[in-house]
Motif scaffolding. Structure first.
Motif, PDB file in Angstrom:
ATOM      1  N   LYS A  56      -3.101  -2.547   6.353  1.00 21.71           N
ATOM      2  CA  LYS A  56      -2.104  -2.657   7.416  1.00 21.71           C
ATOM      3  C   LYS A  56      -1.364  -3.958   7.183  1.00 21.71           C
ATOM      4  CE  LYS A  56      -1.596  -3.316  12.434  1.00 21.71           C
ATOM      5  NZ  LYS A  56      -2.315  -3.418  13.732  1.00 21.71           N
ATOM      6  N   ILE A  57      -0.038  -3.908   7.215  1.00 21.16           N
ATOM      7  CA  ILE A  57       0.723  -5.135   7.015  1.00 21.16           C
ATOM      8  C   ILE A  57       1.957  -5.125   7.906  1.00 21.16           C
ATOM      9  CG2 ILE A  57       1.926  -4.158   4.995  1.00 21.16           C
ATOM     10  CD1 ILE A  57       0.877  -7.847   5.412  1.00 21.16           C
ATOM     11  N   GLU A  58       2.015  -6.103   8.804  1.00 24.01           N
ATOM     12  CA  GLU A  58       3.125  -6.292   9.731  1.00 24.01           C
ATOM     13  C   GLU A  58       3.364  -7.786   9.854  1.00 24.01           C
ATOM     14  OE1 GLU A  58       1.878  -4.505  13.358  1.00 24.01           O
ATOM     15  OE2 GLU A  58       1.951  -2.442  12.592  1.00 24.01           O
ATOM     16  N   PRO A  59       4.503  -8.198  10.393  1.00 17.05           N
ATOM     17  CA  PRO A  59       4.747  -9.644  10.531  1.00 17.05           C
ATOM     18  C   PRO A  59       3.677 -10.377  11.320  1.00 17.05           C
ATOM     19  CG  PRO A  59       6.789  -8.431  10.865  1.00 17.05           C
ATOM     20  CD  PRO A  59       5.692  -7.401  10.774  1.00 17.05           C
ATOM     21  N   ASN A  60       3.020  -9.672  12.255  1.00 17.59           N
ATOM     22  CA  ASN A  60       2.052 -10.341  13.126  1.00 17.59           C
ATOM     23  C   ASN A  60       0.607  -9.904  12.886  1.00 17.59           C
ATOM     24  OD1 ASN A  60       4.118 -11.734  14.599  1.00 17.59           O
ATOM     25  ND2 ASN A  60       4.568  -9.806  15.632  1.00 17.59           N
ATOM     26  N   ALA A  61       0.369  -9.080  11.884  1.00 13.45           N
ATOM     27  CA  ALA A  61      -0.994  -8.575  11.684  1.00 13.45           C
ATOM     28  C   ALA A  61      -1.178  -8.095  10.249  1.00 13.45           C
ATOM     29  CB  ALA A  61      -1.289  -7.432  12.650  1.00 13.45           C
ATOM     30  N   VAL A  62      -2.401  -8.272   9.747  1.00 15.98           N
ATOM     31  CA  VAL A  62      -2.755  -7.765   8.429  1.00 15.98           C
ATOM     32  C   VAL A  62      -4.226  -7.376   8.414  1.00 15.98           C
ATOM     33  CG1 VAL A  62      -3.343 -10.051   7.478  1.00 15.98           C
ATOM     34  CG2 VAL A  62      -2.657  -8.212   5.935  1.00 15.98           C
ATOM     35  N   SER A  72       6.926 -18.503  -5.159  1.00 17.50           N
ATOM     36  CA  SER A  72       7.829 -17.581  -4.481  1.00 17.50           C
ATOM     37  C   SER A  72       7.056 -16.646  -3.564  1.00 17.50           C
ATOM     38  CB  SER A  72       8.604 -16.750  -5.509  1.00 17.50           C
ATOM     39  OG  SER A  72       9.289 -17.577  -6.414  1.00 17.50           O
ATOM     40  N   GLY A  73       7.744 -16.148  -2.555  1.00 17.88           N
ATOM     41  CA  GLY A  73       7.154 -15.140  -1.699  1.00 17.88           C
ATOM     42  C   GLY A  73       7.344 -13.751  -2.293  1.00 17.88           C
ATOM     43  N   VAL A  74       6.796 -12.761  -1.603  1.00 23.20           N
ATOM     44  CA  VAL A  74       6.906 -11.356  -2.005  1.00 23.20           C
ATOM     45  C   VAL A  74       7.496 -10.576  -0.843  1.00 23.20           C
ATOM     46  CG1 VAL A  74       5.569  -9.275  -2.496  1.00 23.20           C
ATOM     47  CG2 VAL A  74       5.035 -11.390  -3.699  1.00 23.20           C
ATOM     48  N   SER A  75       8.552  -9.807  -1.115  1.00 22.70           N
ATOM     49  CA  SER A  75       9.193  -9.012  -0.070  1.00 22.70           C
ATOM     50  C   SER A  75       8.613  -7.610  -0.034  1.00 22.70           C
ATOM     51  CB  SER A  75      10.703  -8.941  -0.307  1.00 22.70           C
ATOM     52  OG  SER A  75      11.291 -10.216  -0.123  1.00 22.70           O
ATOM     53  N   LEU A  76       8.329  -7.158   1.178  1.00 25.49           N
ATOM     54  CA  LEU A  76       7.744  -5.842   1.381  1.00 25.49           C
ATOM     55  C   LEU A  76       8.296  -5.257   2.672  1.00 25.49           C
ATOM     56  CD1 LEU A  76       5.449  -3.917   0.199  1.00 25.49           C
ATOM     57  CD2 LEU A  76       3.999  -4.886   1.989  1.00 25.49           C
ATOM     58  N   LYS A  77       8.862  -4.064   2.586  1.00 25.48           N
ATOM     59  CA  LYS A  77       9.400  -3.363   3.754  1.00 25.48           C
ATOM     60  C   LYS A  77      10.382  -4.230   4.536  1.00 25.48           C
ATOM     61  CE  LYS A  77       5.161  -0.616   4.187  1.00 25.48           C
ATOM     62  NZ  LYS A  77       4.017  -0.239   5.043  1.00 25.48           N
ATOM     63  N   LEU A 111       0.294 -13.412  -5.073  1.00 23.81           N
ATOM     64  CA  LEU A 111       0.692 -12.199  -4.353  1.00 23.81           C
ATOM     65  C   LEU A 111       1.365 -11.207  -5.295  1.00 23.81           C
ATOM     66  CD1 LEU A 111       2.270 -13.387  -0.964  1.00 23.81           C
ATOM     67  CD2 LEU A 111       0.273 -11.921  -1.237  1.00 23.81           C
ATOM     68  N   SER A 112       1.212  -9.933  -4.981  1.00 21.44           N
ATOM     69  CA  SER A 112       1.896  -8.877  -5.720  1.00 21.44           C
ATOM     70  C   SER A 112       2.072  -7.685  -4.785  1.00 21.44           C
ATOM     71  CB  SER A 112       1.111  -8.487  -6.978  1.00 21.44           C
ATOM     72  OG  SER A 112       1.860  -7.621  -7.798  1.00 21.44           O
ATOM     73  N   TRP A 113       2.546  -6.562  -5.352  1.00 22.29           N
ATOM     74  CA  TRP A 113       2.836  -5.362  -4.576  1.00 22.29           C
ATOM     75  C   TRP A 113       1.971  -4.218  -5.067  1.00 22.29           C
ATOM     76  CZ3 TRP A 113       5.772  -8.059  -7.880  1.00 22.29           C
ATOM     77  CH2 TRP A 113       6.827  -8.826  -7.399  1.00 22.29           C
ATOM     78  N   VAL A 114       1.817  -3.213  -4.218  1.00 23.11           N
ATOM     79  CA  VAL A 114       1.217  -1.939  -4.619  1.00 23.11           C
ATOM     80  C   VAL A 114       2.256  -0.871  -4.321  1.00 23.11           C
ATOM     81  CG1 VAL A 114      -0.723  -0.356  -4.387  1.00 23.11           C
ATOM     82  CG2 VAL A 114      -1.066  -2.811  -3.995  1.00 23.11           C
ATOM     83  N   ARG A 115       3.053  -0.551  -5.336  1.00 18.35           N
ATOM     84  CA  ARG A 115       4.110   0.469  -5.229  1.00 18.35           C
ATOM     85  C   ARG A 115       4.995   0.276  -4.004  1.00 18.35           C
ATOM     86  NH1 ARG A 115       4.066   4.220  -8.969  1.00 18.35           N
ATOM     87  NH2 ARG A 115       2.202   4.612 -10.204  1.00 18.35           N
ATOM     88  N   ASP A 116       5.320  -0.965  -3.698  1.00 19.39           N
ATOM     89  CA  ASP A 116       6.244  -1.282  -2.606  1.00 19.39           C
ATOM     90  C   ASP A 116       5.771  -0.744  -1.257  1.00 19.39           C
ATOM     91  OD1 ASP A 116       8.489  -2.786  -2.035  1.00 19.39           O
ATOM     92  OD2 ASP A 116       9.819  -1.053  -1.948  1.00 19.39           O
ATOM     93  N   GLU A 117       4.437  -0.512  -1.151  1.00 20.13           N
ATOM     94  CA  GLU A 117       3.890   0.002   0.095  1.00 20.13           C
ATOM     95  C   GLU A 117       2.867  -0.956   0.705  1.00 20.13           C
ATOM     96  OE1 GLU A 117       2.164   3.617  -1.141  1.00 20.13           O
ATOM     97  OE2 GLU A 117       4.065   4.668  -1.454  1.00 20.13           O
ATOM     98  N   LYS A 118       2.194  -1.727  -0.135  1.00 22.31           N
ATOM     99  CA  LYS A 118       1.135  -2.622   0.324  1.00 22.31           C
ATOM    100  C   LYS A 118       1.259  -3.953  -0.399  1.00 22.31           C
ATOM    101  CE  LYS A 118      -1.988   1.390   0.342  1.00 22.31           C
ATOM    102  NZ  LYS A 118      -3.263   1.924  -0.230  1.00 22.31           N
ATOM    103  N   LEU A 119       0.599  -4.961   0.169  1.00 16.43           N
ATOM    104  CA  LEU A 119       0.460  -6.234  -0.520  1.00 16.43           C
ATOM    105  C   LEU A 119      -0.855  -6.249  -1.289  1.00 16.43           C
ATOM    106  CD1 LEU A 119       1.563  -9.104   1.905  1.00 16.43           C
ATOM    107  CD2 LEU A 119       2.774  -8.211  -0.085  1.00 16.43           C
TER     108      LEU A 119
END
Length: 388
Positions: free
Chosen positions: A287-293, A201-206, A259-267
């Motif tokens: 930094k996490i965006e659809p086009n950059a990490v 499964s994927g992980v949803s963030l923001k 994959l996991s989360w860091v308090r729904d702020e980071k991957l």
């Protein structure tokens, strides 16, 4: 005579702020005023802060809440360590449906029935559910993601299992469901590399969902496999480019990435390789965006030199679920363990300085060969209304 309905809003708010939100359903039945207040304001933040981590896990085909307080770890005698509590949660209007998959985003849980016959979205804080009908029949290998666009419109992504092309997700059928219109539609979109494997499964963030991808190339009779990160952007409804993970495997296979989360702020990403299975590497996004990490190294642990490992602890187990505590500089790995005739859900707390603590969370079914799966970490309640 003064009754509870005569209490001021401020006093009721103070009372409700100390009630664990998983108990709010019972409290709401106390009176209409309390019910209305709790559905328009998020209470329980103080309890959440005090307990540090509130997780949801799927165990024995049920959704369970898990409270894990890490405040007492690393103390000399650890007398302050509070034993974790895990309990199944009653989901309103689900008629005791067994759950096979759960996806989290923005305080909502997307739950898939074990026979994949139906799915529903659940807001645990408000105690509301919404059943969703498929555009066509669900398959047991269908996979989903939950997210929202820039206007906070919530959507569901569905990967339809393709029996003729079941080894790859690169050319698959994808549907999207919009909450606002209560309808499905087909997306003409595919990632530029394989999403691997199909059962992960994927992980949803923001609002967006991140998956692992693989690009397989052949050069001079040598197969090269590059693992990367892919993002599905729920605003553009497109996959972003391949994003680097920056791990360097000793050979291009037999690796585990989670994959996991860091308090729904980071991957957070955990990596280990069969060749060096005792080494666990963890990184978190800066930094996490659809086009950059951008990644920062969080922890590298050599399990062979960790203090206090049980004699029967296997260096080769794959951590399918984990979360990290940046302040305590630890990772919590989830696994199961058989003791005599019972199987237990376990949490292993591992630090950068050789610290190790094994925590027995509770008994799970012996028929469940796999450990419970973490659905979300540091859950934040939501006021998103669900209307059937």
């Amino acid at each position: 005579m003064t009754t509870i309905s005569d209490l001021s809003d401020d006093l009721v708010g103070e009372i409700l702020s100390w009630v664990p939100f998983t108990s709010l359903i019972a409290v709401r039945s106390t009176c209409k005023k309390w019910n209305a207040l709790s559905k328009n304001h998020i209470f329980g933040r103080e309890t959440a802060a005090r307990n540090q981590f509130l997780e949801f896990m799927i165990i024995d085909s049920r959704v369970c809440s898990l409270r894990l307080d890490l405040q007492g770890i690393r103390n000399e005698d650890e007398e302050d360590f509070v034993d974790p509590s895990m309990k199944p949660i009653s989901i309103p209007n689900n008629h005791q449906v067994e759950i096979s998959q759960v996806y989290h985003c923005d305080g909502l849980l997307l739950c898939i029935a074990k026979d994949n016959s139906r799915l529903f979205v659940w807001n645990p804080y408000l105690g509301q559910t919404k059943w969703i009908q498929p555009r066509n029949k669900f398959h047991k290998y269908d996979r989903f993601a939950l997210g929202y666009d820039n206007n906070r419109n919530h959507k569901i992504l569905r990967f339809l299992y393709d029996e003729e092309n079941n080894e790859s997700c690169r050319r698959t059928h994808i549907d999207v469901y919009e909450f606002s219109s209560d309808s499905w539609r087909v997306l003409d979109v595919n990632p530029d590399c394989d999403i691997i494997p199909f059962y992960l499964s994927g992980v949803s963030l923001k609002g967006n969902t991140y998956f692992f991808g693989q690009e397989v190339t052949q050069a001079s009779k040598v197969t090269n496999i590059e693992t990367c990160l892919l993002c599905f952007d729920f605003t553009t409804e497109r996959f972003g480019p391949r994003l680097p993970l920056l791990f360097h495997p000793p050979c291009p296979s037999f690796e585990t990435v989670t994959l996991s989360w860091v308090r729904d702020e980071k991957l957070a990403v955990l990596y280990n390789h069969y060749v060096t299975s005792e080494i666990i590497e963890l990184r978190i996004s800066t930094k996490i965006e659809p086009n950059a990490v951008l990644w920062s190294s969080f922890l590298t642990v050599d399990m062979s030199v960790v203090n206090g490992l049980p004699d029967d602890f296997s260096m080769y187990f794959e951590a399918k679920s984990f979360f990290i505590d940046e302040e305590k500089k630890v990772v919590v790995l989830f696994d199961s363990k058989v003791i005599e005739t019972c199987r237990y859900q376990m949490a292993y707390i591992v630090g950068d300085d050789g610290y190790f603590k094994s925590v027995n969370i509770g008994v799970i079914s012996n028929s469940q060969r796999k450990p419970g799966k973490l659905v979300c970490s540091s859950y934040v309640p939501s006021l998103v209304q669900l209307q059937d």
